[in-house]
Design a protein around this motif. Structure first.
Motif, PDB file in Angstrom:
ATOM      1  N   ASP A   5      -1.144   1.593 -14.467  1.00  0.00           N
ATOM      2  CA  ASP A   5      -1.335   1.343 -13.036  1.00  0.00           C
ATOM      3  C   ASP A   5      -0.760   2.509 -12.232  1.00  0.00           C
ATOM      4  O   ASP A   5      -0.042   3.351 -12.781  1.00  0.00           O
ATOM      5  CB  ASP A   5      -0.743  -0.006 -12.614  1.00  0.00           C
ATOM      6  N   PRO A   6      -1.093   2.600 -10.959  1.00  0.00           N
ATOM      7  CA  PRO A   6      -0.614   3.723 -10.136  1.00  0.00           C
ATOM      8  C   PRO A   6       0.912   3.725 -10.029  1.00  0.00           C
ATOM      9  O   PRO A   6       1.537   2.662 -10.049  1.00  0.00           O
ATOM     10  CB  PRO A   6      -1.234   3.467  -8.759  1.00  0.00           C
ATOM     11  N   PRO A   7       1.500   4.902  -9.895  1.00  0.00           N
ATOM     12  CA  PRO A   7       2.961   4.976  -9.738  1.00  0.00           C
ATOM     13  C   PRO A   7       3.369   4.482  -8.350  1.00  0.00           C
ATOM     14  O   PRO A   7       3.376   5.231  -7.386  1.00  0.00           O
ATOM     15  CB  PRO A   7       3.278   6.458  -9.939  1.00  0.00           C
ATOM     16  N   ALA A   8       3.688   3.196  -8.273  1.00  0.00           N
ATOM     17  CA  ALA A   8       4.013   2.568  -6.991  1.00  0.00           C
ATOM     18  C   ALA A   8       5.307   1.777  -7.018  1.00  0.00           C
ATOM     19  O   ALA A   8       5.698   1.207  -6.007  1.00  0.00           O
ATOM     20  CB  ALA A   8       2.861   1.650  -6.576  1.00  0.00           C
ATOM     21  N   TRP A   9       5.965   1.738  -8.165  1.00  0.00           N
ATOM     22  CA  TRP A   9       7.151   0.898  -8.323  1.00  0.00           C
ATOM     23  C   TRP A   9       8.410   1.753  -8.205  1.00  0.00           C
ATOM     24  O   TRP A   9       8.657   2.599  -9.057  1.00  0.00           O
ATOM     25  CB  TRP A   9       7.104   0.185  -9.678  1.00  0.00           C
ATOM     26  N   PRO A  10       9.209   1.555  -7.154  1.00  0.00           N
ATOM     27  CA  PRO A  10      10.399   2.387  -6.959  1.00  0.00           C
ATOM     28  C   PRO A  10      11.550   2.002  -7.884  1.00  0.00           C
ATOM     29  O   PRO A  10      11.722   0.834  -8.233  1.00  0.00           O
ATOM     30  CB  PRO A  10      10.776   2.127  -5.496  1.00  0.00           C
ATOM     31  N   GLY A  11      12.316   3.010  -8.258  1.00  0.00           N
ATOM     32  CA  GLY A  11      13.508   2.788  -9.060  1.00  0.00           C
ATOM     33  C   GLY A  11      14.146   4.107  -9.424  1.00  0.00           C
ATOM     34  O   GLY A  11      13.447   5.058  -9.773  1.00  0.00           O
ATOM     35  N   HIS A  12      15.450   4.175  -9.300  1.00  0.00           N
ATOM     36  CA  HIS A  12      16.204   5.372  -9.676  1.00  0.00           C
ATOM     37  C   HIS A  12      15.705   6.625  -8.947  1.00  0.00           C
ATOM     38  O   HIS A  12      15.638   7.708  -9.537  1.00  0.00           O
ATOM     39  CB  HIS A  12      16.178   5.593 -11.185  1.00  0.00           C
ATOM     40  N   GLY A  13      15.307   6.461  -7.684  1.00  0.00           N
ATOM     41  CA  GLY A  13      14.867   7.600  -6.889  1.00  0.00           C
ATOM     42  C   GLY A  13      13.495   8.142  -7.238  1.00  0.00           C
ATOM     43  O   GLY A  13      13.150   9.250  -6.842  1.00  0.00           O
ATOM     44  N   ARG A  14      12.702   7.361  -7.974  1.00  0.00           N
ATOM     45  CA  ARG A  14      11.356   7.780  -8.385  1.00  0.00           C
ATOM     46  C   ARG A  14      10.374   6.640  -8.186  1.00  0.00           C
ATOM     47  O   ARG A  14      10.766   5.507  -7.959  1.00  0.00           O
ATOM     48  CB  ARG A  14      11.316   8.109  -9.879  1.00  0.00           C
ATOM     49  N   LEU A  15       9.100   6.959  -8.373  1.00  0.00           N
ATOM     50  CA  LEU A  15       8.065   5.931  -8.459  1.00  0.00           C
ATOM     51  C   LEU A  15       7.617   5.844  -9.914  1.00  0.00           C
ATOM     52  O   LEU A  15       7.561   6.853 -10.616  1.00  0.00           O
ATOM     53  CB  LEU A  15       6.878   6.274  -7.561  1.00  0.00           C
ATOM     54  N   TRP A  16       7.273   4.621 -10.336  1.00  0.00           N
ATOM     55  CA  TRP A  16       6.959   4.354 -11.735  1.00  0.00           C
ATOM     56  C   TRP A  16       5.625   3.646 -11.893  1.00  0.00           C
ATOM     57  O   TRP A  16       5.213   2.883 -11.023  1.00  0.00           O
ATOM     58  CB  TRP A  16       8.048   3.477 -12.354  1.00  0.00           C
ATOM     59  N   SER A  17       4.993   3.874 -13.025  1.00  0.00           N
ATOM     60  CA  SER A  17       3.783   3.177 -13.456  1.00  0.00           C
ATOM     61  C   SER A  17       4.140   2.287 -14.637  1.00  0.00           C
ATOM     62  O   SER A  17       5.177   2.467 -15.281  1.00  0.00           O
ATOM     63  CB  SER A  17       2.728   4.182 -13.933  1.00  0.00           C
ATOM     64  N   VAL A  65      -5.997   1.412 -13.871  1.00  0.00           N
ATOM     65  CA  VAL A  65      -6.282   0.088 -13.318  1.00  0.00           C
ATOM     66  C   VAL A  65      -5.251  -0.228 -12.243  1.00  0.00           C
ATOM     67  O   VAL A  65      -4.224   0.442 -12.139  1.00  0.00           O
ATOM     68  CB  VAL A  65      -6.260  -1.018 -14.404  1.00  0.00           C
ATOM     69  N   SER A  66      -5.500  -1.269 -11.478  1.00  0.00           N
ATOM     70  CA  SER A  66      -4.542  -1.693 -10.457  1.00  0.00           C
ATOM     71  C   SER A  66      -3.369  -2.422 -11.106  1.00  0.00           C
ATOM     72  O   SER A  66      -3.453  -2.877 -12.256  1.00  0.00           O
ATOM     73  CB  SER A  66      -5.223  -2.624  -9.454  1.00  0.00           C
ATOM     74  N   SER A  67      -2.303  -2.560 -10.350  1.00  0.00           N
ATOM     75  CA  SER A  67      -1.135  -3.299 -10.850  1.00  0.00           C
ATOM     76  C   SER A  67      -1.493  -4.753 -11.136  1.00  0.00           C
ATOM     77  O   SER A  67      -1.015  -5.342 -12.110  1.00  0.00           O
ATOM     78  CB  SER A  67       0.001  -3.223  -9.834  1.00  0.00           C
ATOM     79  N   ARG A  68      -2.340  -5.324 -10.307  1.00  0.00           N
ATOM     80  CA  ARG A  68      -2.775  -6.703 -10.534  1.00  0.00           C
ATOM     81  C   ARG A  68      -3.543  -6.809 -11.852  1.00  0.00           C
ATOM     82  O   ARG A  68      -3.373  -7.762 -12.614  1.00  0.00           O
ATOM     83  CB  ARG A  68      -3.637  -7.156  -9.366  1.00  0.00           C
TER      84      ARG A  68
END
Length: 91
Positions: A5-17, A65-68
């Motif tokens: 999925d797209p890198p949209a999940w924040p954590g530790h100063g970054r975005l994650w997939s 694909v989307s996160s959903r």
């Protein structure tokens, strides 16, 4: 098949997939090893992949694909492992 999925999940100063398989954890672990994702990045039913590695996964064959859709794919495959909410057992 492997999905991301797209890198949209924040954590530790970054975005994650999230990198997942709709076939097996074995397929997922083999793909992750092939592109150099460390085992410590595996969490319950997926690998957390930092945004700068997204293109590497897609080039190696992961379908975007989307996160959903990630949740739907894992659930349909019977591979979804939810977080424990009360610390007392699987939910």
């Amino acid at each position: 098949m492997i999905y991301i999925d797209p890198p949209a999940w924040p954590g530790h100063g970054r975005l994650w997939s999230h990198l997942v398989s709709d076939v097996s954890y074995e397929e997922l672990h083999a793909f992750a090893a092939r592109i150099g994702v460390p085992p410590r990045a595996f969490e319950r039913d997926h690998y957390d992949l930092p945004a700068h590695r997204y293109a590497d996964a897609v080039r190696a064959g992961a379908a975007e694909v989307s996160s959903r859709e990630v949740v739907v794919l894992l659930t349909r495959a019977g591979l979804r492992r939810r977080k424990r909410r009360d610390g007392g057992g699987p939910s």
